[in-house]
Scaffold this active site. Sequence first.
Site, PDB file in Angstrom:
ATOM      1  N   LYS A 173       0.839  -1.188   0.000  1.00  0.00           N
ATOM      2  CA  LYS A 173       0.000   0.000   0.000  1.00  0.00           C
ATOM      3  C   LYS A 173       0.885   1.252   0.000  1.00  0.00           C
ATOM      4  O   LYS A 173       1.427   1.648   1.027  1.00  0.00           O
ATOM      5  CB  LYS A 173      -0.919   0.052   1.228  1.00  0.00           C
ATOM      6  CG  LYS A 173      -1.971   1.164   1.144  1.00  0.00           C
ATOM      7  CD  LYS A 173      -2.543   1.564   2.486  1.00  0.00           C
ATOM      8  CE  LYS A 173      -1.847   2.758   3.068  1.00  0.00           C
ATOM      9  NZ  LYS A 173      -1.962   4.002   2.275  1.00  0.00           N
ATOM     10  N   GLU A 250       9.070   2.277  11.500  1.00  0.00           N
ATOM     11  CA  GLU A 250       9.987   3.409  11.380  1.00  0.00           C
ATOM     12  C   GLU A 250       9.134   4.657  11.448  1.00  0.00           C
ATOM     13  O   GLU A 250       8.255   4.860  10.595  1.00  0.00           O
ATOM     14  CB  GLU A 250      10.777   3.356  10.073  1.00  0.00           C
ATOM     15  CG  GLU A 250      11.847   2.282  10.050  1.00  0.00           C
ATOM     16  CD  GLU A 250      12.937   2.491  11.083  1.00  0.00           C
ATOM     17  OE1 GLU A 250      13.092   3.631  11.561  1.00  0.00           O
ATOM     18  OE2 GLU A 250      13.632   1.520  11.417  1.00  0.00           O
ATOM     19  N   CYS A 284      12.663  12.057   7.683  1.00  0.00           N
ATOM     20  CA  CYS A 284      12.645  11.702   9.101  1.00  0.00           C
ATOM     21  C   CYS A 284      14.026  11.844   9.728  1.00  0.00           C
ATOM     22  O   CYS A 284      14.154  11.922  10.949  1.00  0.00           O
ATOM     23  CB  CYS A 284      12.111  10.292   9.298  1.00  0.00           C
ATOM     24  SG  CYS A 284      13.002   9.024   8.386  1.00  0.00           S
ATOM     25  N   GLU A 383       8.211  16.890  15.874  1.00  0.00           N
ATOM     26  CA  GLU A 383       8.635  16.795  14.479  1.00  0.00           C
ATOM     27  C   GLU A 383       7.746  17.671  13.603  1.00  0.00           C
ATOM     28  O   GLU A 383       6.530  17.492  13.560  1.00  0.00           O
ATOM     29  CB  GLU A 383       8.588  15.346  13.989  1.00  0.00           C
ATOM     30  CG  GLU A 383       9.163  15.170  12.601  1.00  0.00           C
ATOM     31  CD  GLU A 383       9.235  13.730  12.169  1.00  0.00           C
ATOM     32  OE1 GLU A 383      10.252  13.339  11.564  1.00  0.00           O
ATOM     33  OE2 GLU A 383       8.280  12.972  12.443  1.00  0.00           O
TER      34      GLU A 383
END
Length: 482
Positions: A173, A250, A284, A383
């Site tokens: 996906k 992750e 990231c 973040e």
Amino acid sequence: MTAILKNFIGGEWVDGSGVTKNINPSNTNDLVGEYAKADKAQTEKAIAAAKAAFPAWAQSTPQVRYDALNKISTEILARKEELGRLLAREEGKTLPEGIGEVARAGQIFAFFAGEALRLIGEKGASVRPGLDVELTREPVGVIGMITPWNFPIAIPAWKIAPALCYGNTVVFKPAELVPGSGHALAEIITRSGIPAGVFNLVVGSGSVVGQTLLDHPDVAAISFTGSVQTGRKIAQACVLSNPMKKFQLEMGGKNPLVVLDDADLKTAVEVAVNGAYFSTGQRCTASSRLIVTEGIHDRFVAAVAERLKGLSVDDALKAGVHIGPVVDQSQLDQDLRYIKIGQDEGAKLAFGGELLKRENPGHYLAPALFTEANNNMRIAREEIFGPVAAVIRAKNYEEALAISNDTEFGLASGICTTSLKYASHYKRNSESGMVMVNLPTAGVDYHVPFGGRKGSSYGAREQGSYAREFYTTVKTAYTFPG
């Protein structure tokens, strides 16, 4: 009229139950393509196809897997300029970055083609007389893969390649925001000679396709890259499922770059600007916290601001552009919201942070540099995932290290110094999965492990030979020769 690109299930291209529109963030008038959306029933059909194909693929020879993965790698590398242009057009990273990402995807498939020939076991003596002990690795089963929008071909590659290498079957996906690169990769995979059902593509929402992968008992494992919030939900669902699923996460990062007084200023500036702002800061591993000791602080800030002035922010496909647009309006709104938060918290917006207008309508934002920040501010703890970095002043190396580790995340970290003493100490004491010395925190090799600690990652590492830890299970077998 644009043809709607289909999903790939059980060896066939099939229509969906809706359509996802892929919009170019450099020019929002440009429709990159339309992609069929899978519903729950189609996702279940893909899972069933993967389950049916698993026994034969799990028993396939290393040569068969090598040939398929090598063929995929060869086509990706041969088409890297074309695919890199598609990637830059749909995601917004610059064309050189897009081509580089595609090349990396090809290299990943080439690496795991080789790994298919290197999977070995162990044989030893038992502590009991007359017994033999064998340790072998076997594939896990059907793997559900949920990938993010920021690396739309490299991250799928580093999940799909090892899964196929070790004999698993795949239901993939891609991120609904940028389905083009994932679809192009799927087309290449379908021409590799793998049997029907071994690889399946289902474009759709996380709430439908993703949830079906989590709920279905025939999915043995989930590999996910994305937000912390979603990662925690996936972990909970995998633990509570029956049977329990193996999972690999992750997630986020708030990566520090420490700059010491003895650092080479030019190197430190290039490292900081590359790590914090290239790829529009949408990595990231981006170094969004710049922790700078007092002796070099003012010179560093002035030099970074000067460097930012010389960066071109424009259409990702234009030559000479350093930073492309933010990926979509939602992400742009989040970036602007955090810039206001930083100002409200008392940090000084020393450069950028404003919307930019270019030839075509797009999501353009000037890279933002905050100074006078501290590690308790939200812009230093949460973040942002955009071209926003905050400079935090530190008295000395010891304080810089403490600030560096004072975070819920632990993906990547870096230090700029000419001191072997401090470089060695930082590598040993930084609480992160990856440490860079005089290099940007973003940018890693494809043949070594990728992953972090604390809230950034959970489960086995991705990439390199360590990928086998997630995509295989170990069997211990005893034999009494008689």
